[in-house]
Design an enzyme around this catalytic site. Sequence first.
Site, PDB file in Angstrom:
ATOM      1  N   ARG A  75      -0.015  -6.749  -6.065  1.00 49.44           N
ATOM      2  CA  ARG A  75      -0.450  -5.424  -5.384  1.00 49.44           C
ATOM      3  C   ARG A  75      -0.183  -5.838  -3.825  1.00 49.44           C
ATOM      4  NH1 ARG A  75      -4.598  -7.116  -9.017  1.00 49.44           N
ATOM      5  NH2 ARG A  75      -4.959  -5.551 -10.499  1.00 49.44           N
ATOM      6  N   TYR A 115       1.341   1.341 -19.960  1.00 53.23           N
ATOM      7  CA  TYR A 115       3.069   0.982 -19.741  1.00 53.23           C
ATOM      8  C   TYR A 115       3.812   0.647 -20.837  1.00 53.23           C
ATOM      9  CZ  TYR A 115       1.232  -0.465 -15.070  1.00 53.23           C
ATOM     10  OH  TYR A 115       0.488  -0.365 -13.873  1.00 53.23           O
ATOM     11  N   HIS A 147      -4.889  -7.709 -14.916  1.00 53.40           N
ATOM     12  CA  HIS A 147      -5.892  -6.658 -15.744  1.00 53.40           C
ATOM     13  C   HIS A 147      -6.938  -7.259 -16.483  1.00 53.40           C
ATOM     14  CE1 HIS A 147      -2.363  -3.379 -15.633  1.00 53.40           C
ATOM     15  NE2 HIS A 147      -2.926  -3.522 -14.503  1.00 53.40           N
ATOM     16  N   HIS A 161       2.800   0.785  -4.797  1.00 53.35           N
ATOM     17  CA  HIS A 161       2.214   0.569  -5.985  1.00 53.35           C
ATOM     18  C   HIS A 161       3.090   0.749  -7.219  1.00 53.35           C
ATOM     19  CE1 HIS A 161      -1.342  -0.806  -8.059  1.00 53.35           C
ATOM     20  NE2 HIS A 161      -1.218   0.046  -8.814  1.00 53.35           N
ATOM     21  N   LYS A 190      -8.189  -8.601  -7.770  1.00 57.63           N
ATOM     22  CA  LYS A 190      -9.386  -7.708  -7.720  1.00 57.63           C
ATOM     23  C   LYS A 190     -10.481  -8.684  -8.088  1.00 57.63           C
ATOM     24  CE  LYS A 190      -7.512  -3.160  -8.063  1.00 57.63           C
ATOM     25  NZ  LYS A 190      -7.584  -1.859  -8.800  1.00 57.63           N
TER      26      LYS A 190
END
Length: 326
Positions: free
Chosen positions: A161, A298, A289, A263, A185
């Site tokens: 990211r 995806y 994730h 992104h 994250k």
Amino acid sequence: MIEKERLLDWYNEEMMIFQTEMDNKDYSKFTIDNYVRDIFFFLEYITRKKQEKVELSEVKKITLTLFMNELKTKRGNSAASRNRRLTAIRSFYKCLVDYELVSNNPASEYESAKEQKGKLPSYLEKEELRDFFAMVEKVSQKQHIKRNKVILGLMAFAGLRVTEIHTLNISSIHSLKKGILVTGKGNKSRYIPLPAKLYEEMMEYIKEERIFPMKGYEDAVFISRRGKRISRRRIQEITEKICETVEEAFPDYNWKSKGISSHKLRHTFATHLVRDGRDIRTVQELLGHSNLNTTQKYTHVSDAQKEKAMDMEVSDYFRNNDNNIM
């Protein structure tokens, strides 16, 4: 537009308490920075008309409605982006209510925008990706060509990211394994082995072309021309400039309507991994994730894949046979 310094002067106590509260709750730096930026954006909106401080207790639901509409119509914010800003405002006011600085939270019952579900992520085909990287040398200053290629390579071939590139440190590089430790994250770390050529280019940039950093930025991998850690916005601007150039050179790609961005390079990485038959759980780990459902998007099938699947010979089934008796 009212400057941030003036807004901070007007709302210093509220912002200080909000940031402290988020820090005490162990919010990640990424989340805190985003929420603070969203709140300053909102404060600028409510004070813009009168050019003076507006009491936060006077903000009504109609103000939020008008603000959200401006985000949609004038700023082009997607439903997801508007909902994120709404969440920041809702959290901000909840904090102020908890500390008895205001008595009401105007965002508490405000409905979120309806997000489009099932929308396929935009990505670049391999030919488009080659043209994208070919443009880096044309739009970058000579001293930044290798740096920019490595930055874009980490998004397109390692799935990082923008924020993860911004915060990447030299101390996070594993020289023996030829990979990097990334903080994503929620302050979650993940190890990513890099393609050999990408790792080689990154180390060459660090050793030979990295700008000498200012004090306090010695560990940052990517340095701006001012000697500081490259900003998130600058990373996005590099991508945007290349996309604009490619759009002009290859109008048939129609990138503008596809919304190609920094992104989307991460989307490209994930899409090609899945298409090349990589295990979905491995893709999930590489992307960082927490939920496998996020990675599942995806697994979408392209038109080209559908055409390949339907390229079958069926003429034998439609051949006329005179011997048939009806």
